[in-house]
Scaffold this motif. Structure first.
Motif, PDB file in Angstrom:
ATOM      1  N   LEU A   7       0.854  -1.185   0.000  1.00 40.25           N
ATOM      2  CA  LEU A   7       0.000   0.000   0.000  1.00 40.25           C
ATOM      3  C   LEU A   7       0.891   1.237   0.000  1.00 40.25           C
ATOM      4  O   LEU A   7       1.800   1.349   0.830  1.00 40.25           O
ATOM      5  CB  LEU A   7      -0.914   0.020   1.234  1.00 40.25           C
ATOM      6  CG  LEU A   7      -1.936  -1.110   1.346  1.00 40.25           C
ATOM      7  CD1 LEU A   7      -2.741  -0.954   2.636  1.00 40.25           C
ATOM      8  CD2 LEU A   7      -2.867  -1.118   0.149  1.00 40.25           C
ATOM      9  N   VAL A   8       0.632   2.160  -0.911  1.00 40.55           N
ATOM     10  CA  VAL A   8       1.427   3.383  -0.981  1.00 40.55           C
ATOM     11  C   VAL A   8       0.507   4.586  -1.169  1.00 40.55           C
ATOM     12  O   VAL A   8      -0.616   4.461  -1.651  1.00 40.55           O
ATOM     13  CB  VAL A   8       2.467   3.332  -2.124  1.00 40.55           C
ATOM     14  CG1 VAL A   8       3.476   2.228  -1.889  1.00 40.55           C
ATOM     15  CG2 VAL A   8       1.788   3.152  -3.464  1.00 40.55           C
ATOM     16  N   GLN A   9       1.026   5.758  -0.797  1.00 44.35           N
ATOM     17  CA  GLN A   9       0.294   7.008  -0.947  1.00 44.35           C
ATOM     18  C   GLN A   9       0.923   7.837  -2.064  1.00 44.35           C
ATOM     19  O   GLN A   9       2.143   7.867  -2.205  1.00 44.35           O
ATOM     20  CB  GLN A   9       0.334   7.810   0.357  1.00 44.35           C
ATOM     21  CG  GLN A   9      -0.239   7.082   1.559  1.00 44.35           C
ATOM     22  CD  GLN A   9       0.020   7.826   2.853  1.00 44.35           C
ATOM     23  OE1 GLN A   9       0.490   8.955   2.859  1.00 44.35           O
ATOM     24  NE2 GLN A   9      -0.281   7.184   3.973  1.00 44.35           N
ATOM     25  N   HIS A  10       0.103   8.499  -2.861  1.00 44.67           N
ATOM     26  CA  HIS A  10       0.556   9.409  -3.926  1.00 44.67           C
ATOM     27  C   HIS A  10       1.559   8.766  -4.888  1.00 44.67           C
ATOM     28  O   HIS A  10       2.586   9.385  -5.209  1.00 44.67           O
ATOM     29  CB  HIS A  10       1.200  10.657  -3.309  1.00 44.67           C
ATOM     30  CG  HIS A  10       0.294  11.503  -2.493  1.00 44.67           C
ATOM     31  ND1 HIS A  10      -0.669  12.334  -3.028  1.00 44.67           N
ATOM     32  CD2 HIS A  10       0.195  11.643  -1.141  1.00 44.67           C
ATOM     33  CE1 HIS A  10      -1.309  12.958  -2.055  1.00 44.67           C
ATOM     34  NE2 HIS A  10      -0.814  12.545  -0.911  1.00 44.67           N
ATOM     35  N   PRO A  11       1.330   7.552  -5.380  1.00 42.13           N
ATOM     36  CA  PRO A  11       2.341   6.960  -6.269  1.00 42.13           C
ATOM     37  C   PRO A  11       2.298   7.481  -7.706  1.00 42.13           C
ATOM     38  O   PRO A  11       3.296   7.401  -8.415  1.00 42.13           O
ATOM     39  CB  PRO A  11       1.993   5.466  -6.224  1.00 42.13           C
ATOM     40  CG  PRO A  11       0.511   5.458  -6.051  1.00 42.13           C
ATOM     41  CD  PRO A  11       0.195   6.641  -5.175  1.00 42.13           C
ATOM     42  N   ALA A  12       1.155   8.005  -8.132  1.00 41.32           N
ATOM     43  CA  ALA A  12       0.995   8.405  -9.539  1.00 41.32           C
ATOM     44  C   ALA A  12       1.994   9.504  -9.908  1.00 41.32           C
ATOM     45  O   ALA A  12       2.096  10.537  -9.239  1.00 41.32           O
ATOM     46  CB  ALA A  12      -0.430   8.886  -9.786  1.00 41.32           C
ATOM     47  N   GLY A  13       2.761   9.270 -10.961  1.00 39.87           N
ATOM     48  CA  GLY A  13       3.713  10.261 -11.442  1.00 39.87           C
ATOM     49  C   GLY A  13       5.021  10.310 -10.675  1.00 39.87           C
ATOM     50  O   GLY A  13       5.912  11.095 -11.021  1.00 39.87           O
ATOM     51  N   ALA A  14       5.165   9.486  -9.646  1.00 42.09           N
ATOM     52  CA  ALA A  14       6.387   9.503  -8.836  1.00 42.09           C
ATOM     53  C   ALA A  14       7.515   8.739  -9.524  1.00 42.09           C
ATOM     54  O   ALA A  14       7.268   7.733 -10.197  1.00 42.09           O
ATOM     55  CB  ALA A  14       6.118   8.889  -7.461  1.00 42.09           C
ATOM     56  N   SER A  15       8.735   9.229  -9.374  1.00 38.73           N
ATOM     57  CA  SER A  15       9.901   8.518  -9.900  1.00 38.73           C
ATOM     58  C   SER A  15      10.388   7.459  -8.913  1.00 38.73           C
ATOM     59  O   SER A  15      10.941   6.429  -9.310  1.00 38.73           O
ATOM     60  CB  SER A  15      11.040   9.506 -10.187  1.00 38.73           C
ATOM     61  OG  SER A  15      10.640  10.456 -11.147  1.00 38.73           O
ATOM     62  N   TRP A  16      10.188   7.750  -7.629  1.00 37.28           N
ATOM     63  CA  TRP A  16      10.584   6.825  -6.565  1.00 37.28           C
ATOM     64  C   TRP A  16       9.434   6.687  -5.581  1.00 37.28           C
ATOM     65  O   TRP A  16       8.694   7.637  -5.357  1.00 37.28           O
ATOM     66  CB  TRP A  16      11.827   7.324  -5.835  1.00 37.28           C
ATOM     67  CG  TRP A  16      13.053   7.351  -6.685  1.00 37.28           C
ATOM     68  CD1 TRP A  16      13.482   8.380  -7.474  1.00 37.28           C
ATOM     69  CD2 TRP A  16      13.990   6.294  -6.867  1.00 37.28           C
ATOM     70  NE1 TRP A  16      14.630   8.036  -8.130  1.00 37.28           N
ATOM     71  CE2 TRP A  16      14.979   6.764  -7.764  1.00 37.28           C
ATOM     72  CE3 TRP A  16      14.115   5.004  -6.342  1.00 37.28           C
ATOM     73  CZ2 TRP A  16      16.057   5.982  -8.151  1.00 37.28           C
ATOM     74  CZ3 TRP A  16      15.193   4.226  -6.727  1.00 37.28           C
ATOM     75  CH2 TRP A  16      16.151   4.712  -7.628  1.00 37.28           C
ATOM     76  N   ILE A  17       9.310   5.504  -4.985  1.00 30.11           N
ATOM     77  CA  ILE A  17       8.238   5.234  -4.032  1.00 30.11           C
ATOM     78  C   ILE A  17       8.852   4.629  -2.769  1.00 30.11           C
ATOM     79  O   ILE A  17       9.716   3.746  -2.857  1.00 30.11           O
ATOM     80  CB  ILE A  17       7.200   4.257  -4.625  1.00 30.11           C
ATOM     81  CG1 ILE A  17       6.504   4.889  -5.830  1.00 30.11           C
ATOM     82  CG2 ILE A  17       6.177   3.845  -3.574  1.00 30.11           C
ATOM     83  CD1 ILE A  17       5.597   3.935  -6.568  1.00 30.11           C
ATOM     84  N   VAL A  18       8.425   5.127  -1.613  1.00 28.95           N
ATOM     85  CA  VAL A  18       8.848   4.537  -0.345  1.00 28.95           C
ATOM     86  C   VAL A  18       7.828   3.477   0.040  1.00 28.95           C
ATOM     87  O   VAL A  18       6.635   3.766   0.154  1.00 28.95           O
ATOM     88  CB  VAL A  18       8.953   5.595   0.776  1.00 28.95           C
ATOM     89  CG1 VAL A  18       9.310   4.929   2.099  1.00 28.95           C
ATOM     90  CG2 VAL A  18       9.988   6.643   0.413  1.00 28.95           C
ATOM     91  N   ILE A  19       8.301   2.261   0.237  1.00 30.56           N
ATOM     92  CA  ILE A  19       7.436   1.143   0.605  1.00 30.56           C
ATOM     93  C   ILE A  19       7.778   0.688   2.008  1.00 30.56           C
ATOM     94  O   ILE A  19       8.941   0.439   2.324  1.00 30.56           O
ATOM     95  CB  ILE A  19       7.589  -0.027  -0.396  1.00 30.56           C
ATOM     96  CG1 ILE A  19       6.969   0.341  -1.746  1.00 30.56           C
ATOM     97  CG2 ILE A  19       6.951  -1.293   0.151  1.00 30.56           C
ATOM     98  CD1 ILE A  19       7.133  -0.716  -2.810  1.00 30.56           C
ATOM     99  N   ALA A  20       6.755   0.605   2.868  1.00 31.37           N
ATOM    100  CA  ALA A  20       6.952   0.055   4.210  1.00 31.37           C
ATOM    101  C   ALA A  20       6.693  -1.435   4.133  1.00 31.37           C
ATOM    102  O   ALA A  20       5.605  -1.863   3.741  1.00 31.37           O
ATOM    103  CB  ALA A  20       5.998   0.720   5.199  1.00 31.37           C
ATOM    104  N   ALA A  21       7.698  -2.223   4.498  1.00 34.74           N
ATOM    105  CA  ALA A  21       7.582  -3.681   4.452  1.00 34.74           C
ATOM    106  C   ALA A  21       8.068  -4.237   5.783  1.00 34.74           C
ATOM    107  O   ALA A  21       9.262  -4.214   6.073  1.00 34.74           O
ATOM    108  CB  ALA A  21       8.399  -4.251   3.304  1.00 34.74           C
ATOM    109  N   GLY A  22       7.118  -4.685   6.600  1.00 33.02           N
ATOM    110  CA  GLY A  22       7.498  -5.175   7.926  1.00 33.02           C
ATOM    111  C   GLY A  22       8.080  -4.061   8.757  1.00 33.02           C
ATOM    112  O   GLY A  22       7.468  -3.006   8.924  1.00 33.02           O
ATOM    113  N   ASP A  23       9.289  -4.261   9.250  1.00 38.54           N
ATOM    114  CA  ASP A  23       9.954  -3.258  10.077  1.00 38.54           C
ATOM    115  C   ASP A  23      10.864  -2.343   9.266  1.00 38.54           C
ATOM    116  O   ASP A  23      11.621  -1.563   9.832  1.00 38.54           O
ATOM    117  CB  ASP A  23      10.790  -3.945  11.172  1.00 38.54           C
ATOM    118  CG  ASP A  23       9.924  -4.713  12.153  1.00 38.54           C
ATOM    119  OD1 ASP A  23       8.792  -4.262  12.411  1.00 38.54           O
ATOM    120  OD2 ASP A  23      10.369  -5.760  12.646  1.00 38.54           O
TER     121      ASP A  23
END
Length: 202
Positions: A7-23
């Motif tokens: 689940l991510v916020q504001h991914p549209a048009g982003a070059s990089w995405i921060v993903i929270a996975a576990g810890d």
């Protein structure tokens, strides 16, 4: 590399995405995102998507990584901004809204609520700045400082957003007034990267 759904916020048009996975928090290039589907969001101005992406996920229980600390600090900074913005909104309204021929800011109850809001916002922002400096400087207790910032900022944002609605009286409870947007934003951020109870435990 692991391919999974996140689940991510504001991914549209982003070059990089921060993903929270576990810890852990992982920075993923948009080129590694295979699919994206929109989801209903608790906070309508914050678009949520489920993405299928390829990411390098560190081992379970890794809570010491700098990426995770920075991600948590950034969420705390957003929460601190909510606390500060709602305080400013309440103060401005208290100066201009008049009742019984006087600005409502002259009434003791409103004064005290605004003062408490300012105190909470200042404490949250100060602790978040110190957390960022601790991570940047590689201090041994940076993990504690980051979690303290996240907890303080979450509490401040939620409390200030709710009190802001109260300070605006009847108009604050209407859909047309923006006060409620800060409540939903604070609640969404509260659940971003782990809930409040998890950060308190850490």
């Amino acid at each position: 590399r692991t391919t999974g759904e996140f689940l991510v916020q504001h991914p549209a048009g982003a070059s990089w995405i921060v993903i929270a996975a576990g810890d852990s928090a992982v920075l993923v290039s948009a080129e590694d995102v295979e699919a994206m589907s929109p989801l209903a969001s608790l906070d309508p101005p914050t678009p949520m998507h489920r993405v299928r992406a390829r990411a390098v996920i560190p081992g379970a229980g890794d809570t010491t990584g700098a990426s995770n600390a920075w991600a948590t600090t950034l969420v705390a900074a957003q929460l601190g901004g909510v606390a500060e913005a709602t305080c400013a909104m309440s103060v401005d309204y208290a100066k201009e809204r008049r009742q019984f021929g006087r600005p409502i800011g002259s009434f003791q109850a409103v004064k005290h609520r605004c003062a408490d809001m300012a105190g909470r916002a200042e404490a949250a922002i100060t602790q978040t700045r110190w957390a960022a400096l601790s991570v940047d400087g590689g201090l041994t207790d940076s993990g504690f400082e980051v979690q303290a910032a996240r907890v303080m900022a979450t509490r401040a944002a939620i409390a200030n957003a709710e009190v802001n609605v109260q300070n605006h009286g009847g108009i604050g409870f209407t859909w047309e007034h923006p006060a409620h947007r800060f409540v939903t934003r604070a609640r969404l951020l509260e659940l971003t990267g782990g809930c409040l109870a998890e950060h308190q435990a850490l």
